[in-house]
Design a protein around this motif. Sequence first.
Motif, PDB file in Angstrom:
ATOM      1  N   THR A  21      39.936  40.969  32.595  1.00 43.60           N
ATOM      2  CA  THR A  21      38.456  40.763  32.316  1.00 43.60           C
ATOM      3  C   THR A  21      37.510  41.699  33.045  1.00 43.60           C
ATOM      4  O   THR A  21      36.615  42.512  32.355  1.00 43.60           O
ATOM      5  CB  THR A  21      38.254  39.396  32.422  1.00 43.60           C
ATOM      6  OG1 THR A  21      39.089  38.616  31.580  1.00 43.60           O
ATOM      7  CG2 THR A  21      36.956  39.128  31.506  1.00 43.60           C
ATOM      8  N   ILE A 321      43.401  40.941  26.517  1.00 46.22           N
ATOM      9  CA  ILE A 321      43.059  39.857  27.029  1.00 46.22           C
ATOM     10  C   ILE A 321      43.167  38.593  26.224  1.00 46.22           C
ATOM     11  O   ILE A 321      43.545  37.268  26.820  1.00 46.22           O
ATOM     12  CB  ILE A 321      41.309  40.040  27.237  1.00 46.22           C
ATOM     13  CG1 ILE A 321      40.992  40.893  28.128  1.00 46.22           C
ATOM     14  CG2 ILE A 321      40.694  38.610  27.372  1.00 46.22           C
ATOM     15  CD1 ILE A 321      39.360  41.231  28.312  1.00 46.22           C
ATOM     16  N   VAL A 361      37.682  33.857  33.243  1.00 47.87           N
ATOM     17  CA  VAL A 361      36.868  35.128  32.674  1.00 47.87           C
ATOM     18  C   VAL A 361      35.479  35.369  33.193  1.00 47.87           C
ATOM     19  O   VAL A 361      35.048  36.460  33.208  1.00 47.87           O
ATOM     20  CB  VAL A 361      37.264  35.140  31.051  1.00 47.87           C
ATOM     21  CG1 VAL A 361      38.585  35.391  30.607  1.00 47.87           C
ATOM     22  CG2 VAL A 361      36.429  33.893  30.376  1.00 47.87           C
TER      23      VAL A 361
END
Length: 870
Positions: A21, A321, A361
Amino acid sequence: MRFWRLAREQLGTMGVLLVLTSCACLLVAGLPRATQASYDEALRRALSSAPAVLADLTVTMESSSREEDLRERAPFDSFDRLWREIMPARLRPLAAAGGHMSAKTIRTPITGTSGQSYINLGWLSDADRRVDWVRGRAPGAIATMRYEGRTIPVFEVGVVEEALSKMELRLGQTKIVGENDHAGVQIVGVFRAKDPADRYWSHHLDVLHVLRLQPLQKHITALVSEAGLGVLSGEERYLTYRWTLPVDARAASARAAGGLRAAVAEFDRLVALQPMGTAAPFRLRTALPKLLGDFLAELSTARTVMFLVLGGLLTVALGVIVLAVRLLAGRIDHALTLARARGGSLRQVAGTGAALTGLAVAPAALAGYALSYLVPGPVLPIVHAGPALVVLVAVGFAAVRLALVHRAPLHERRDDVAAARPSARRITLEVLVVVLASAGAYLLRARRLDDSAGQDPFLLLVPVALTGAAALIILRCYPYPLRLLVRLTARGRAAVPFLGLTRAARARPAGVLPVLILLPALGVSVFAAVISDGIAGTQLQASWQQVGAPIRMTSDIEVPADAIERVRGLAGVEQVVPAQTGEVQIGYGGERAEAIAVDVARWRQILGGTPLDLPALSDGALVSPELRGRGTFEIGWQSRLKLATRGVIESVPGFFTEGKFLVVPIDVQVRPAVNTLLIRGDASLSALARLVPSATVTSQETTLAAIRDDPLTSAVRWALVVVTVALAAYALAAVVLGLMVGAAERARAVSFLRTLGLSERQARRLTVLEILPVILVTALAGLGLGLGLPAALGPAVDLSPYAGDLPVGDYALDLFVPGALAAGLAAVAVLGAYAHTLISGQPRPRRRPPRGRPRRTGHRPAFRAQLGCA
């Protein structure tokens, strides 16, 4: 459910998600800033390198009567303040402080020269800061004299040094100018510019140099004092007043370029509405809108390419991700299932997974966002929106997926036995996507790019559609050839190939989707590599096309024979080919053409091993397409020559690219007046310039460096390289995460097979064979997609501004870099699968020692029967 304990147990997976991230947010926020900074630098360089007379804003007024005359400095200053007051707000930051005013006459002939020599009179508001008086003194007051029975004014003037020799003037001389209303011009001073290279002088070349507007006409503008300004009148002469507002290129911004064009048009309208009590209209003279328009045309292509590659990078980064989030969700699935079975609500279960994802994240996104401020460049909206989008996608995917999976307590699935057949509606939709993508690619090539509305959405959607269509085709078609291989391996005695290919062919679409991230990653990275290589090759071609030789020397006058010999003897010079260029008369009428007389055979020798190829010529002439079909024709150069057409040439490297031109052998001239030297070697350019002071020296290497040094060109190539590297890294991460996502299911299968007698080596081979087919198919599809995108989008994306104005369309099929990307990713994927089996290998099951003599059972048929694949 203990949230923090769950987070501690998944620190490794959350760490992977954090790294992915932060890198994604740094790229999505930093790359746009860097590219926008390059765009701004390109605009500033374009404005600063253009002549000031083109870039600056100049208001003009032509006086035609005494009522319109401005006889002192005060009205000039008041008008200057007026122009700055009415200037649109968007244009004011670009208008630098300062500026200057001027008044000049034009076409003022010296009496008795039959219109061959002209001394115009000019007043510059800042002449005292711009020139040094090297002889005599600065002009002063106005006197009078009698001429032809009339009293006429006598202006004291100063002229540039160059005018004394070229116009046969001398200090203290008085000349009579004018045709009807005569005036005297007394030369009282000779000046020299303090900085002849200052952009300021592009507005006043007529003051600094003797101009030849026609072959036999010589023009010079002499400086008068402010006292002389009070005598100048538009009633007697062609008199023009100018207010020059310089443009500060450092304040220019690519984002505001479109608005600046509209602001200049508005300023022009406002200037024309200011009569100020006179009948003479004011006009705005500037080429700034054209400069901005040319830049915006280049910028449109750059933005299109950047959107394609950066959009692909963002898509791949989000896909990786999402894979990491899916891995995290799979790791906590057992705990969430128990919580759901013990009465936990769906909101609690989905919220726990979303909160755990957000814990990883959100800090990573903030870190990547903060690091992006280390990248120089303006802060664009995408800098703020990009990291927020990454967080929303990651957290949203986690919440939605967990909500769908745990919508019922104690969910059980058996998708490993048989895959569900896709519905007719889904098949129809997928076929429609493939057809629309193919039709879009065809229409894009047919209608080309539409720049009328800025960014063309059609161009931006077609690559996405092509990538989606390729993914659907792979997703649906790759099991069928595998099933044929399964039938072939079923006849053999080895069980591992059969089992590995069977599991690969039975893989569910959801299990294949993680690996399909390789498709856009490879497609975009190969596309970027091909585009970058095409630009580099075309830049090399353009540099040779612009120069025409390793080194070229051109002079406005004839180069003496002794100077040519000195050039031949200079260190580093291997070969010199003299040539003569000029304008010739076609036939006996007014038709003209450009010509070059050169020994073509020797020219071809010095171009050996370069991208240029000239046709051979021993006699006659090579003509441009506009002169074709004339057979034998006659030209007037130094003498009358009859030439036969020996071929048609589209361009002459280094000299002519369009219009009417011809190439003739140099020996057709009785006495060639050599004004061009084509040189092969690595001699010093400065040394060559010293040997022939009148010549301009250029080389292919410096021209290529100038093309590559352009900010927009550098930005495009730099971004392509960065995106290629980033996509390769993300593709590798996708492979590793794809292996980790299916690790639990694969471990169960391997553990079951180990109980049936599968060895550790066979288990590793089985895992590799299960992963290898889809990796190879996806790598080949990504390679084909990347190689096909330039051909599909080529006619719609004009990359010529970044390649020396030559079209970038001949993408040579160089498979080294694209093939290396595909092969490297496939190899790493296979090695990753093999390493994964080593790391997650199950312990060998313990067996009790057999009692008595072991019985032969023929385990292979039973082995297959238990697997359901006999």
